[in-house]
Every structure is written in C-alpha cells, then in structure tokens.
Design a protein around this motif. Structure first.
Motif, PDB file in Angstrom:
ATOM      1  N   GLY A  63      -3.837   8.916  -3.286  1.00 48.59           N
ATOM      2  CA  GLY A  63      -4.053   8.003  -4.984  1.00 48.59           C
ATOM      3  C   GLY A  63      -6.186   8.007  -4.820  1.00 48.59           C
TER       4      GLY A  63
ATOM      5  N   THR B 274       0.318  -0.518  -2.590  1.00 49.84           N
ATOM      6  CA  THR B 274      -0.531   0.269  -1.218  1.00 49.84           C
ATOM      7  C   THR B 274      -0.815  -1.150  -0.186  1.00 49.84           C
ATOM      8  OG1 THR B 274      -2.377  -0.537  -3.469  1.00 49.84           O
ATOM      9  CG2 THR B 274      -1.844   1.653  -3.717  1.00 49.84           C
TER      10      THR B 274
ATOM     11  N   VAL C 127       0.599  -1.128  -8.649  1.00 51.33           N
ATOM     12  CA  VAL C 127      -0.170  -0.980  -7.490  1.00 51.33           C
ATOM     13  C   VAL C 127      -0.620  -1.291  -6.035  1.00 51.33           C
ATOM     14  CG1 VAL C 127      -2.955   0.727  -7.187  1.00 51.33           C
ATOM     15  CG2 VAL C 127      -1.055   1.303  -9.612  1.00 51.33           C
TER      16      VAL C 127
ATOM     17  N   PRO D  70       3.551  -0.930   2.613  1.00 50.85           N
ATOM     18  CA  PRO D  70       3.083  -0.877   3.455  1.00 50.85           C
ATOM     19  C   PRO D  70       3.194  -1.736   4.880  1.00 50.85           C
ATOM     20  CG  PRO D  70       1.519   0.602   1.987  1.00 50.85           C
ATOM     21  CD  PRO D  70       2.497  -1.082   1.847  1.00 50.85           C
TER      22      PRO D  70
ATOM     23  N   MET E 186       0.992   6.691  -2.566  1.00 52.70           N
ATOM     24  CA  MET E 186      -0.562   6.630  -3.351  1.00 52.70           C
ATOM     25  C   MET E 186      -1.234   6.254  -1.734  1.00 52.70           C
ATOM     26  SD  MET E 186       1.504   4.353  -5.405  1.00 52.70           S
ATOM     27  CE  MET E 186       0.269   3.345  -5.925  1.00 52.70           C
ATOM     28  N   VAL E 187      -1.180   5.669  -0.880  1.00 55.46           N
ATOM     29  CA  VAL E 187      -1.949   5.156   0.127  1.00 55.46           C
ATOM     30  C   VAL E 187      -2.780   6.461   0.304  1.00 55.46           C
ATOM     31  CG1 VAL E 187      -2.644   4.159   2.372  1.00 55.46           C
ATOM     32  CG2 VAL E 187      -0.924   3.240   1.063  1.00 55.46           C
TER      33      VAL E 187
ATOM     34  N   SER F 169       4.786   5.433  -1.485  1.00 53.90           N
ATOM     35  CA  SER F 169       3.853   4.210  -1.269  1.00 53.90           C
ATOM     36  C   SER F 169       2.873   5.182  -0.823  1.00 53.90           C
ATOM     37  CB  SER F 169       4.070   2.792  -0.663  1.00 53.90           C
ATOM     38  OG  SER F 169       3.757   2.268   0.124  1.00 53.90           O
ATOM     39  N   GLU F 170       3.245   5.709   0.510  1.00 50.10           N
ATOM     40  CA  GLU F 170       2.550   6.394   1.725  1.00 50.10           C
ATOM     41  C   GLU F 170       1.958   7.896   1.065  1.00 50.10           C
ATOM     42  OE1 GLU F 170       5.661   8.123   3.848  1.00 50.10           O
ATOM     43  OE2 GLU F 170       5.545   6.266   5.683  1.00 50.10           O
TER      44      GLU F 170
END
Length: 401
Positions: free
Chosen positions: A220, A185, A181, A189, A216-217, A213-214
C-alpha cells in the motif's frame, strides 16, 4: 520612488485625497497640478501605505467580481479616482487592497484606468483590461463595467453551483475510500489470524479478500509513493506545450468530461464576445484577446484558427463552424445575430441557454453520482462482511453436524 499622502481640490472645488508616487515632493505637486488639482496637503506616506502600492498576486475571481460591481456602482455617482480609492481603502484582503491602491496611484498620475491596471502586474486579467480599454475608448465605461460585473457574477454563480454540488460527492467518495482501506488493512488481518488458527479451508470469497488485504498491507505505502511520484512527473511534463496540448485533446475526447469542457468554453466564449462587441471593441481584437485567456490548449488553438479564418474573409459563424468545437445552438444564434445585425444580444441569449443546459446537465449527473457512490460502497462492504461471515457460518454448521 517615494509615496505621498495628498489632499487637493479639483476643478469643481471638491476635495480629493489619496496616495501618489513621485520621485520628490515637487514632482508630486507637479503631477497634481497637471490634473488641475490644487494641493492642500502633501506629506510622505507611512511605510505601510508605501507597501500597499506594491503589486501583489492576481485577484481571485470572487474579489474581482465584487470589485467590478462596486466600481460599476460608484462610478455612476462619483469620480473614478475617488471610487477606486474608496473601494481600495475598504478592501478586507491585504492583497486586494494593495492592488487597488497601486492602481489608484497610477490613475492619479494621469494614466487611464486600463493602463493603470496594466501597471499592476498580474492583478487584472488581459481580457478584463481590454474590455475596460474598450469602454474608455467608446466613452461608455460605466455601462461596460456593469456588463463586466454581470458577466463575472454569472461565471461566479456557475462555479459556486459546481463547487457546492461537488462537495458532498467528493466527501462521500473520500469517506468511502477511507472506510474500505481501514477495513482491509486493520479489521480483515485480525479476523484472518482467528481463521488460520482453526486450520480449515476457507471459502473462495474469503481467500480473495484476504489476498487483497495482504497485498494492500504489504504494498500500500510503496504504491502510494509511486502514485505521488507519477502525479508530480505528470505535472512537470504538462508544463511543456506539446504535452499539455496532447493532454487537453485527450480531455476533450472523453465521452462525458469532454462535452462539459466544450459547453463551458462555449458559454464563456459567447458571454465574453457579447460583452466585447457591445462595448465597441473590434471583433478581431476581441477574439485575439479571448484566445489568450483560454486554458485548454486545444480549444485555444481552435480559437486562434477562427482568428485566421476571419482575417481571410470568413464570417464569425462560419469560422465557429469550422472550429468544430461549438454546439449547434450557438452556431445558429451567432449566424442569426450576424444576419440581423444583433450579434451581441443573440450571443447573450445563447450564453444564457448554454448556462442553463450546463447547470441542468451537471445537476442531473451529480444527483446520480451520489447514489452510485453509496451503492458501490455498500457493495464493497457487503463483500468484506460476507467474506468474514461465510467461514463462521461454515464452522458453525460443521460443529452442529
């Protein structure tokens, strides 16, 4: 009702002391005289002692195991009231001390030990009290306490092994999740910003990792909130008997977990039933009490079905076979015990065998789980690192060309 500290002499001339609940001092003296004890001192107990007579929450498994072993040892060399008061007054945990001293107060008032335990709501499990009552009825309470202590210690050792074995894999899994994570995050990025400034087409792996990643950000925290809400809703739903029964049946149907749950239940069932039979408790009564203590609703229903089958004339082994939840080894040994008239020893042996099998199986499974978590973590981190290195290598090759 008030509480009193007392010192008295029993019929053997031995000094007794403890706490006693009564409406008044004359009533307290009368209770002592009913037990043929001569009061030497009787004074109102301080408030801290009075509070200790109030029942607390249920005893933890570890505390109950230690108490049973201590009581089994002291009951062979001293009167039961004295042994109980000694253990209670020396208990380290306040809730244990309250429960034991409240039980002692009821015992001094003339209650049997099982009845005194029942008057402390929630402190002692129903199955535990039933076994104590059977020991009192057969006149073999010290022997039953020894067997109870052995049974509880066996269960405690099994739980301790499982807990110890699960600590490292659980910590490893949590650490792995946090590392992934954090990379997705915070690290990815920042690297993406550098890549975007170059204006080049990124490799497919890098674009996939960036998309994850985008996501999750952006989603999330909302997804975490939804997961927590769903968990709370599931816990509320499981309070309903029908939903709990469906969930327990689903649990038993899982390929690996279901077998573990059934084997653990079979071991506990065999050990408990062996202790009850050896203590002189009727088989039907023991099964009824055992069924109430089974946590899994599907297994509880199967155990209650066994009670019905035996009432209709079936043997224990036939009822167990009809329940379809016990391993073949236990069925065979139960049938052999019934035929030879040695049901309790055979059930004890079956429980020992099942405990060893359960311990071996879980040890092997957990030993395989640790490298599986490490390999999975290494694979995910490798993908993340490759997604970062591939564009760098690509750009370097283009510059050199």
């Amino acid at each position: 009702m008030a509480s009193f500290d007392f010192v008295a002499l029993d019929v053997r001339g031995k000094e007794r002391q403890g706490l006693l609940e009564a409406d008044s001092e004359p009533d307290a003296r009368r209770l002592l005289e009913q037990r043929q004890w001569v009061p030497l001192q009787l004074v109102p107990a301080p408030r801290t002692a009075q509070r200790s007579l109030r029942p607390g929450r249920a005893l933890r498994s570890k505390d109950l195991t230690l108490f049973t072993r201590q009581l089994a040892t002291l009951a062979t060399v001293s009167p039961l009231e004295e042994a109980l008061f000694t253990i209670g007054s020396q208990a380290g945990r306040p809730d244990v001390r309250r429960a034991l001293l409240a039980t002692h107060a009821q015992l001094v008032e003339g209650q049997r030990l099982s009845e005194a335990m029942g008057r402390v709501p929630g402190a002692f499990p129903p199955l535990y009290r039933a076994m104590v009552a059977a020991g009192e009825g057969s006149g073999a309470l010290p022997v039953i306490l020894e067997r109870l202590a052995d049974m509880l210690e066996s269960h405690q050792q099994l739980r301790s092994k499982l807990t110890t074995a699960l600590v490292y894999p659980a910590a490893l899994a949590v650490t792995a999740t946090l590392v992934v994570v954090a990379l997705m995050t915070f690290v990815v990025p920042k690297v993406v910003d550098q890549f975007e400034s170059m204006g080049r087409v990124l490799p497919l792996l890098t674009r996939g990792v960036i998309a994850v990643s985008e996501f999750m950000v952006a989603w999330g925290l909302p997804l975490l909130g939804v997961a927590v809400a769903m968990a709370v809703a599931a816990l509320v739903a499981l309070r309903r008997p029908a939903a709990r029964l469906r969930a327990d049946r689903w649990l038993l149907g899982l390929p690996l977990v279901g077998k573990l749950v059934r084997d653990a239940h079979a071991s506990l069932f065999a050990r408990t039933l062996a202790t009850m039979v050896s203590s002189g408790m009727p088989l039907m009564e023991g099964l009824v009490v055992t069924a109430r203590t089974v946590q899994n609703r599907a297994l509880r229903a199967a155990t209650e079905g066994m009670v019905t089958a035996i009432r209709e004339g079936s043997s224990l082994s036939s009822a167990m076979r009809g329940a379809a939840i016990f391993p073949p080894t236990l069925l065979y040994m139960a049938a052999s015990g019934e035929e030879s008239g040695r049901l309790a020893p055979m059930l004890d042996r079956a429980a020992d065998y099942l405990d060893r099998e359960f311990s071996t199986f879980t040890s092997v499974a957990l030993s395989l789980l640790e490298p599986a978590i490490i390999i999975a973590l290494g694979g995910v981190i490798t993908l993340i690192v490759l997604s970062i290195l591939l564009p760098i290598l690509q750009f370097n090759s283009m510059v050199m060309a």
